[in-house]
Design a protein around this motif. Structure first.
Motif, short mmCIF file in Angstrom:
data_model
loop_
_atom_site.label_atom_id
_atom_site.label_comp_id
_atom_site.label_asym_id
_atom_site.label_seq_id
_atom_site.Cartn_x
_atom_site.Cartn_y
_atom_site.Cartn_z
N VAL A 280 0.00 17.03 -21.70
CA VAL A 280 -1.32 17.51 -21.25
C VAL A 280 -2.30 16.35 -21.38
CG1 VAL A 280 -3.20 19.14 -21.70
CG2 VAL A 280 -0.84 19.87 -22.02
N CYS A 281 -3.04 16.07 -20.33
CA CYS A 281 -4.05 15.00 -20.37
C CYS A 281 -5.43 15.62 -20.35
CB CYS A 281 -3.93 14.11 -19.14
SG CYS A 281 -2.52 13.05 -19.20
N MET A 282 -6.25 15.24 -21.30
CA MET A 282 -7.62 15.76 -21.34
C MET A 282 -8.45 14.98 -20.31
SD MET A 282 -7.37 18.14 -23.30
CE MET A 282 -6.37 18.83 -24.60
N ARG A 283 -8.77 15.63 -19.25
CA ARG A 283 -9.34 14.93 -18.09
C ARG A 283 -10.66 14.21 -18.39
NH1 ARG A 283 -10.69 18.53 -13.76
NH2 ARG A 283 -8.70 19.52 -14.10
N VAL A 402 2.69 18.07 -11.23
CA VAL A 402 1.40 17.94 -11.90
C VAL A 402 0.56 19.17 -11.61
CG1 VAL A 402 -0.78 16.65 -11.91
CG2 VAL A 402 1.39 15.43 -11.80
N HIS A 403 -0.08 19.68 -12.63
CA HIS A 403 -1.08 20.74 -12.42
C HIS A 403 -2.44 20.09 -12.63
CE1 HIS A 403 2.28 23.48 -12.56
NE2 HIS A 403 1.48 24.46 -12.20
N TRP A 404 -3.19 19.97 -11.56
CA TRP A 404 -4.50 19.33 -11.66
C TRP A 404 -5.45 20.21 -12.49
CZ3 TRP A 404 -5.91 14.73 -11.77
CH2 TRP A 404 -7.21 14.32 -11.47
N SER A 405 -5.11 21.46 -12.57
CA SER A 405 -5.71 22.35 -13.56
C SER A 405 -4.64 23.39 -13.90
CB SER A 405 -6.98 23.01 -13.04
OG SER A 405 -6.78 23.44 -11.74
N PRO A 406 -4.71 23.96 -15.10
CA PRO A 406 -3.59 24.80 -15.55
C PRO A 406 -3.42 26.06 -14.71
CG PRO A 406 -5.18 24.41 -17.32
CD PRO A 406 -5.79 23.90 -16.09
N SER A 407 -2.25 26.68 -14.85
CA SER A 407 -2.01 27.97 -14.19
C SER A 407 -2.78 29.06 -14.93
CB SER A 407 -0.53 28.32 -14.24
OG SER A 407 0.24 27.25 -13.79
N GLN A 408 -2.79 30.24 -14.35
CA GLN A 408 -3.51 31.34 -15.00
C GLN A 408 -2.66 32.00 -16.08
OE1 GLN A 408 -5.37 34.24 -12.41
NE2 GLN A 408 -5.77 32.67 -10.89
N ASN A 409 -1.41 31.61 -16.15
CA ASN A 409 -0.50 32.29 -17.05
C ASN A 409 0.60 31.32 -17.46
OD1 ASN A 409 1.84 34.03 -17.79
ND2 ASN A 409 0.38 35.63 -17.23
N ARG A 430 3.14 17.65 -16.00
CA ARG A 430 1.87 17.29 -16.63
C ARG A 430 0.75 18.22 -16.19
NH1 ARG A 430 -0.44 11.23 -16.79
NH2 ARG A 430 0.97 11.26 -18.57
N ILE A 431 -0.13 18.52 -17.16
CA ILE A 431 -1.35 19.27 -16.82
C ILE A 431 -2.55 18.37 -17.10
CG2 ILE A 431 -2.82 21.21 -17.46
CD1 ILE A 431 -0.39 22.78 -18.27
N TYR A 432 -3.48 18.32 -16.17
CA TYR A 432 -4.78 17.70 -16.44
C TYR A 432 -5.72 18.84 -16.82
CZ TYR A 432 -3.34 13.13 -14.81
OH TYR A 432 -2.71 11.93 -14.70
N TYR A 433 -6.32 18.70 -17.99
CA TYR A 433 -7.06 19.83 -18.54
C TYR A 433 -8.47 19.42 -18.93
CZ TYR A 433 -7.95 23.85 -21.61
OH TYR A 433 -8.48 24.97 -22.19
N SER A 434 -9.42 20.31 -18.73
CA SER A 434 -10.78 20.05 -19.19
C SER A 434 -11.43 21.38 -19.51
CB SER A 434 -11.60 19.32 -18.13
OG SER A 434 -11.96 20.24 -17.13
N ASN A 435 -12.56 21.28 -20.18
CA ASN A 435 -13.24 22.51 -20.57
C ASN A 435 -13.68 23.34 -19.36
OD1 ASN A 435 -13.94 24.03 -22.79
ND2 ASN A 435 -16.09 23.53 -22.47
N SER A 436 -14.03 22.64 -18.30
CA SER A 436 -14.47 23.40 -17.13
C SER A 436 -13.30 24.18 -16.52
CB SER A 436 -15.12 22.50 -16.10
OG SER A 436 -14.24 21.50 -15.71
N ASP A 437 -12.08 23.66 -16.68
CA ASP A 437 -10.91 24.41 -16.21
C ASP A 437 -10.80 25.72 -16.95
OD1 ASP A 437 -9.89 22.57 -14.41
OD2 ASP A 437 -8.99 21.41 -16.01
#
Ligand SMILES: Nc1ncnc2c1ncn2[C@@H]1O[C@H](COP(=O)(O)OP(=O)(O)OP(=O)(O)O)[C@@H](O)[C@H]1O
Length: 713
Positions: A280-283, A402-409, A430-437
């Motif tokens: 997981v990468c913190m975007r 790659v998930h540019w933002s995570p899945s809902q589940n 890989r997931i790119y993740y951020s608080n806005s996601d």
């Protein structure tokens, strides 16, 4: 003959688009191609068929009478056919796992219902395809090019449908597998048709692929799947096979219950796939722009050797592409949340020299097919897609999902990420993740939950309970997805726990946490810290009346448009607006609450510590009245204070001047007026120059409360 109910209309439901029907037809076509045609000439190869001690999943040479009715076949003959089909039709050398072999053997016997839960890419399809072929009467025909199979769905023309029906109504239909949708299976005509097939002893199995769709506990519940259980009464005696990669214990129990499965043999393996590397990468905390970070990662994952090594020979393999000096092999999927995001990302990656196309429901059917074909044939390396892409696609060399933002589940994520590395080679998820996601996910899911709650209210008894179950499953799935991104533990373990795997040991080397726990923890700390910082930044901007929606939705108005696009894909546009407003006001309220809490407690611990006032560099206004405003000789007197006092001073003078210096009223001509004014001004100047006090002719100064200028300061 067998009937396979697919997770019909899955793609279109995911994107909730008007063009759903052609997406589905594409999917079933893909399934049909994937599962039917093996065009290479049969290769004679050694088969390594492992033996097993399980009585239900192994054959004894003496066993007879497999099957029902007139189709009784000796078990030795079944074994012979099985091995033949395995090599000559599927061209496999050995079973992927003991479980795959045992499940196939058990299904071949047709003596019980079978539940198969194997990881993504573990070869579940073979578990029903091979038996379906083995139980055909004309084994010789299997040596030909393909296994006849058809699909019946709403996108076929009337003529196409009647052709299929005509064939199935023959005494000995050639079609071996019929793919139908859950919706289709629920219709009276289909029920009648299946009952007829069964009466004619042509129905060997009823197979439910993606069986998790039947349960409220699943990540992708489809109400239409519930009616499948009714087929049981229509076709008694036909064994049922349910397959899934994404069901935990509760879901499994419910699948068996809903499908009225009896005498069930279970073949279940854990979710762990050791060739998949999760991270997981913190975007918001990357050293480069996230898009560049992604482009570099894609190049790294897909490149194998430096081109200079191959300067002379040239690159012959059509599956190999070159990028600058790199040779790229394999392919990648980048899942984005909206169509707009898919398009933008495709542009960015192309600019970075990576061949890439966007795939989403906004494209026409032909364009989507083109994109998919180009990707399948390795003409393009990457597809940026919404989750609609990948259903039923079995590409062995996907090196990166790659998930540019995570899945809902989390279950959905496992399934999507599982499209990587189906050839068993090292691949990356890989997931790119951020608080806005996180905000966006909460927001999306809250919409679905609200609808379900409404529904639950209207229903009563078990229906309402089921809706509650579904709500809980959705909430749990999301919470686990977020936990997966935000917790410091082995990623494989997060998944294994979610699916109630018996083996939850850490992977040790196949995820970012196990490779480098300290680094992952540090990134998580930065992420946590960033959340607070973002809230503070937002508050400052709000105070300055400079609040835009950028911070709420991660990245500017353009991003807002993107997100709106995204939301439109999962909600009606009217609710999108409502949701935006609710989200904004909620967020604002929470930021304010935090700010006030900080001030009240004046506590240096906790949320961002005490509020420190920012020291602002003083800048004079353009019309500053203070003379020598640069001077800072008196401590703690700001320019603002000086300006304020000076203005009071000027105002006082003005008032007195107006009152006392009423020359205008005493003059009759302009010339006298000008002359008298000039005279007074000259007098004042002279006095001021000599540091003397100018006294007005009118002695009423003191009486009127006039103070000397020097006294005012
Ligand atoms: N015994 C085998 N040997 C080699 N390859 C196999 C074997 N069995 C299946 N495969 C291949 O493994 C790949 C994945 O199989 P399949 O599509 O059935 O996976 P799955 O379990 O249905 O996964 P998912 O749940 O992700 O759809 C396919 O390319 C299939 O041809």
């Amino acid at each position: 003959m067998e009937v396979v109910t697919l997770e019909s209309d899955e793609e279109e439901k995911k994107e909730q688009k008007s063009s759903w029907s052609d997406i589905f037809s594409r999917k079933t076509e893909v399934q049909a191609q994937k599962k039917v045609t093996k065009k290479e000439p049969p290769v004679k190869k050694e088969v390594s068929l492992e033996s097993t001690s399980s009585s239900s999943s192994s054959f004894s040479e003496n066993e007879v009478a497999i099957g029902t009715g007139k189709a009784l076949v000796k078990s030795s003959e079944i074994i012979e056919r099985r091995d033949k089909v395995f090599v000559e039709v599927f061209h496999h050398k050995k079973y992927k796992s003991k479980l795959q072999m045992r499940a196939i053997n058990c299904i071949l016997k047709r003596q019980c219902d079978v539940y198969v839960s194997l990881p993504t890419g573990a070869g579940k399809s073979l578990c029903y395809q091979l038996p379906a072929i083995v139980h055909g009467d004309q084994i010789s025909s299997l040596r030909s090019k393909g296994i006849p199979c058809e699909t019946l769905n709403s996108t076929l023309t009337a003529a196409e449908k009647s052709n299929i029906m005509r064939e199935l109504n023959c005494v000995a239909p050639k079609i071996r597998m019929l793919y139908i949708t859950a919706e289709g299976a629920a219709t009276d005509s289909m029920k009648k048709f299946l009952a007829d097939l069964n009466k004619r002893e042509l129905l060997r199995y009823i197979i439910i692929d993606e069986a998790h769709c039947v349960t409220h506990w699943g990540h992708d519940f489809r109400p239409d799947y519930l009616s499948l259980g009714k087929l049981r009464d229509i076709c008694p005696g036909v064994p049922w096979i349910a397959l899934t990669a994404t069901a935990n214990t509760k879901a499994q129990d419910d699948i068996v219950f809903q499908l009225k499965m009896r005498n069930v043999e279970s073949f279940k393996a854990g979710t762990y796939r050791d060739n998949l590397y999760y991270d997981v990468c913190m975007r918001d905390h990357l050293s480069t722009a996230p898009e560049n970070h992604l482009a570099a990662f894609i190049t790294k994952c897909l490149s194998v050797v430096d081109k200079k090594n191959d300067d002379k020979g040239g690159i012959k393999d059509k599956n190999v592409r070159t990028q600058n000096k790199k040779i790229l092999t394999g392919s990648a999927i980048v899942y984005c949340r909206s169509r707009n995001e898919c398009e933008q990302m495709a542009l960015t990656l192309n600019k970075a020299g990576i061949t890439c196309l966007a795939y989403h429901a906004g494209l026409g059917k032909k364009d989507r097919n083109d994109v998919q074909d180009k990707w399948m044939s390795n003409e393009v390396a990457v597809v940026t897609a919404t989750v609609a892409f990948g259903m039923g696609i079995d590409k062995p060399d996907v090196r990166l999902v790659v998930h540019w933002s995570p899945s809902q589940n989390l279950a959905g994520y496992y399934q999507e990420a599982g499209r990587a590395g189906r050839d068993g080679k090292r691949s990356y998820c890989r997931i790119y993740y951020s608080n806005s996601d996180k905000n966006a996910l909460n927001f999306l899911v809250s919409g679905d939950l609200a609808k379900l709650r409404e529904k639950a209210k209207k229903k009563n008894g078990t229906e309402s309970e089921k809706a509650e179950l579904q709500i809980k499953a959705i909430q749990t799935g999301l919470a686990k997805m977020i936990e997966y991104c935000e917790s410091a533990q082995c990623r494989h373990v997060s998944i294994a726990k979610f699916f109630d795997d018996s083996d939850c040991r850490p992977c040790e080397t196949n995820c970012d946490y196990c490779r480098n726990p300290k680094d992952t923890e540090k990134k998580l700390q930065d992420f946590e810290w960033g959340k607070d910082k973002k809230a503070n930044a937002y508050m400052n901007r709000w105070k300055n009346n400079d609040v835009d929606t950028d911070d709420l939705y991660g990245g500017g108005k353009c991003s807002l448009a993107k997100d709106e696009d995204m939301w439109k894909e999962s909600a009606s546009s009217s609710t999108v607006k409502d949701r935006c407003e609710t989200e904004e006001s909620q967020r604002l309220r929470s930021v304010l609450k935090n700010e006030f809490a900080k001030r009240r407690s004046n506590n240096s611990e906790g949320f961002g510590g005490p509020v420190k006032r920012t020291k602002v560099e003083e800048k004079p206004a353009e019309d500053v009245s203070v003379i020598n405003f640069e001077l800072k000789t008196i401590p703690n007197v700001t320019l603002e204070t000086r300006e304020s006092l000076t203005r009071q001073f000027i105002k006082a003078l003005q008032r007195k001047l107006d009152h006392q210096f009423a020359l205008y009223g005493s003059c009759k001509t302009a010339m006298t007026y000008r002359m008298k004014c000039s005279h007074k001004v000259a007098e004042i100047k002279k006095k001021t120059k000599n540091f003397e006090i100018f006294e007005f002719e009118n002695t009423a100064i003191e009486q009127s409360g006039f103070s000397k200028a020097s006294n005012l300061i």
